[in-house]
Design an enzyme around this catalytic site. Structure first.
Site, mmCIF file in Angstrom:
data_model
loop_
_atom_site.group_PDB
_atom_site.id
_atom_site.type_symbol
_atom_site.label_atom_id
_atom_site.label_comp_id
_atom_site.label_asym_id
_atom_site.label_seq_id
_atom_site.Cartn_x
_atom_site.Cartn_y
_atom_site.Cartn_z
ATOM 1 N N GLY A 14 0.762 -1.484 0.255
ATOM 2 C CA GLY A 14 -0.522 0.034 -0.145
ATOM 3 C C GLY A 14 0.982 1.591 -0.165
ATOM 4 O O GLY A 14 1.978 1.439 0.645
ATOM 5 N N ARG A 18 -2.298 9.019 3.634
ATOM 6 C CA ARG A 18 -1.903 9.697 4.932
ATOM 7 C C ARG A 18 -0.740 9.817 5.486
ATOM 8 O O ARG A 18 -0.741 10.925 6.676
ATOM 9 C CB ARG A 18 -2.667 9.336 5.657
ATOM 10 C CG ARG A 18 -4.641 9.927 5.717
ATOM 11 C CD ARG A 18 -5.370 8.923 6.064
ATOM 12 N NE ARG A 18 -5.550 7.927 5.988
ATOM 13 C CZ ARG A 18 -6.172 6.383 6.974
ATOM 14 N NH1 ARG A 18 -6.831 6.846 7.816
ATOM 15 N NH2 ARG A 18 -5.769 5.043 6.826
ATOM 16 N N GLY A 84 -6.532 -4.775 -3.528
ATOM 17 C CA GLY A 84 -7.144 -5.572 -2.711
ATOM 18 C C GLY A 84 -6.466 -6.214 -1.764
ATOM 19 O O GLY A 84 -5.222 -7.153 -2.793
ATOM 20 N N GLY A 108 2.614 -4.737 7.426
ATOM 21 C CA GLY A 108 3.743 -4.276 7.384
ATOM 22 C C GLY A 108 3.954 -3.057 8.425
ATOM 23 O O GLY A 108 4.960 -2.103 8.628
ATOM 24 N N ASN A 350 39.859 8.525 30.188
ATOM 25 C CA ASN A 350 39.369 10.056 30.560
ATOM 26 C C ASN A 350 38.866 10.813 28.751
ATOM 27 O O ASN A 350 40.290 10.828 28.561
ATOM 28 C CB ASN A 350 39.248 10.971 31.144
ATOM 29 C CG ASN A 350 38.867 12.018 31.879
ATOM 30 O OD1 ASN A 350 38.032 11.743 32.417
ATOM 31 N ND2 ASN A 350 39.432 13.012 31.521
ATOM 32 N N ASN A 359 35.885 10.080 12.273
ATOM 33 C CA ASN A 359 36.025 8.379 11.698
ATOM 34 C C ASN A 359 35.548 8.269 10.580
ATOM 35 O O ASN A 359 35.775 6.911 9.933
ATOM 36 C CB ASN A 359 35.140 7.518 12.511
ATOM 37 C CG ASN A 359 33.624 8.064 12.580
ATOM 38 O OD1 ASN A 359 33.101 9.532 12.285
ATOM 39 N ND2 ASN A 359 32.563 7.260 12.766
ATOM 40 N N TYR A 360 35.342 9.735 9.939
ATOM 41 C CA TYR A 360 34.656 8.882 8.465
ATOM 42 C C TYR A 360 35.410 9.889 7.566
ATOM 43 O O TYR A 360 35.871 11.120 7.227
ATOM 44 C CB TYR A 360 33.220 9.843 8.339
ATOM 45 C CG TYR A 360 32.483 9.467 7.035
ATOM 46 C CD1 TYR A 360 31.847 8.603 6.381
ATOM 47 C CD2 TYR A 360 32.346 11.137 6.630
ATOM 48 C CE1 TYR A 360 31.612 8.413 5.354
ATOM 49 C CE2 TYR A 360 31.001 10.353 5.672
ATOM 50 C CZ TYR A 360 31.391 9.042 4.833
ATOM 51 O OH TYR A 360 30.220 9.546 3.239
#
Ligand code: UD1
Ligand code: CA
Length: 437
Positions: A14, A18, A84, A108, A350, A359-360
């Site tokens: 579907g 909405r 349907g 789902g 600490n 990291n990227y």
């Protein structure tokens, strides 16, 4: 032990008009997990279902991508156009030609369904040797749902959709929850005979009830205990509502386990996060994904744990800290304004305020790992550029950018030397006030 094998058909074709979204409805997320993921997980976690058929249609490719990436035992079947719910299930018939077991049909977009309920539903069906069991629920206000219709002897004989119901049928409070357990061998023939001569011009799955009754098969309803579980998401408001319900369950589970939550209204924890006793969650904590957090930790206020965190005991995760896919061992502090991603932090580490694990790499799109070993510390505002290791007891000076491994017990510093110019300000003031005269 069940008498038969079980497979599922999950309806996800579907559009979800909405939702007013470009994203297909079932890919909308709660705690970063799509609605469809909740349903597939609930079905898989029963331990009784070995294979899932997902009926896709609207934005089929996106839905299929999610399914393939995350579930090895799921297969997508295209339904186009969407005629349907009965037509949707019919699309799976060729794939289940020789199957002699039970098929669970479920939507789902119902993320609150639990595997416990699905299991007791299957057992109920199995114990009664039924051909068809429909999950139903009792609502004071049954509006918009299909009604469970019974004859004079209280025998369940049909489901009538709201739009097709007579005024008398509309007064019925037992509704169709939209979850079915089908003895496939005896009932799958029904799908070829479905007609669309109804108010919506759709092939209704619900019409298999009438068909099965006509064939003298055993048809029964199973009344859901907690109506919340069949809650279907159709709008953004309902998505928020479902988030609230899932969060409430999650926080209650944690408090039962001995976690202290200062403000349940501003604390969000995903269902797949476990936290040890005496850990305190301060206001504004937002935790998504799967995480394991130990005992006696202090988290927040305003901390964000995104996914894949494994945090030990007595750890402090403070204000405006974000943690992603990282292991943090006992007695370590990440107190304020830091980002720890794809990292391994040892014990008694600490992390100074404003430490960033970079990291990227946005050019290579590669994410790399930062390792900070036991007893090491980083000064405020340092950037740790991964991949890199800071060894035991090493110290990173405030404001440093670390691009190479730091050996144990050493100091790493990239700061330019401090210079102090005595009376510099005084000289300037005199200069300018002189100039003004
Ligand atoms: C359906 C039931 C109704 C029940 C309600 C419970 C029917 C005819 N009615 O109504 O008795 O009370 O669920 O929530 O089944 N879908 C497809 N392909 C289609 C049509 C729908 O995959 O061609 C999927 C939708 O994405 C959705 C689900 O099936 O996930 C339910 O369809 P929907 O049209 O929303 O059914 P309801 O009107 O809610
Ligand atoms: Ca409908």
């Amino acid at each position: 032990m069940l008498n038969k094998k079980v497979k599922s058909i999950i309806l996800a074709a579907g559009k979800g008009t909405r939702m007013k979204s470009e994203l297909p409805k079932v890919l909308h997320s709660i705690f970063n997990k799509p609605l469809l993921g909740y349903v597939i997980d609930a079905v898989n976690n029963t331990g009784n279902v070995d294979e899932n058929y997902i009926i896709v249609g609207h934005e089929a490719q996106k839905v299929e991508e999610f399914v393939i990436k995350n579930y090895k035992n799921a297969k997508c079947i295209l339904q186009s156009p969407q005629l349907g719910t009965g037509d949707a299930v019919n699309k799976a018939v060729p794939f289940l030609r020789d199957f002699d077991g039970y098929v669970i049909v479920i939507c789902g977009d119902t993320p609150l369904i639990t595997s416990e309920t699905i299991n007791s539903f299957i057992e109920f069906h199995d114990n009664n040797s039924a051909d068809l069991t429909v999950m139903s629920a009792i609502f004071d206000n049954p509006k918009n749902y299909g009604r469970i219709v019974r004859d004079k002897n209280n025998k369940f004989i049909a489901i009538v959709e709201e739009k097709d119901a007579s005024p008398e049928q509309k007064t019925v409070k037992e509704v169709n929850a939209g979850i079915y357990c089908i003895n496939w061998k005896t009932v799958s023939k029904a799908f070829q005979s479905l007609k669309n001569n109804n108010a919506q011009g759709e092939y209704y799955l619900t019409d298999i009830v009438k068909w099965a009754v006509e064939q003298n098969l055993i048809v029964q309803s199973y009344i859901l205990e907690n109506n919340e579980e069949m809650f279907g998401i159709n709008s953004k408001a309902q998505l928020a509502e479902a988030t609230k319900i899932l969060n409430k369950k999650s926080l209650e589970r944690l408090m039962d386990d001995g976690v202290q939550i200062v403000d349940t209204n501003s604390t969000f924890v995903s269902p797949e996060t476990t936290i040890g006793a005496d850990t305190i969650l301060l206001p504004g904590v937002y935790i998504t994904g799967k995480n394991i957090i130990g005992k006696n930790c202090k988290i927040g206020p305003f901390a964000h744990i995104r996914d894949g965190a494994v945090i030990g005991n007595n750890v402090r995760i403070g204000n405006f800290v974000e943690i992603k896919k990282s292991t943090i061992k006992d007695n370590t502090n990440v107190s304020h304004l830091s980002y720890i991603g794809d990292s391994e932090l040892g014990e008694k580490v600490n992390i100074g305020a404003g430490t960033i694990t970079a990291n990227y790499n946005p050019i290579s799109k590669v994410k790399s790992k930062t390792i900070i070993k036991d007893g090491a510390n980083t000064g405020s505002n340092s950037v740790i550029v991964a991949p890199v290791t800071i060894n035991e007891m090493a110290s990173v000076a405030a404001g440093s950018v670390i691009t190479k491994d730091v050996e144990a017990y050493s100091l790493a510093i990239t700061r330019s030397p401090l210079k102090i110019f005595s009376n510099w300000v005084k000289t300037k003031i005199q200069q300018y006030s002189g100039g003004n005269k």
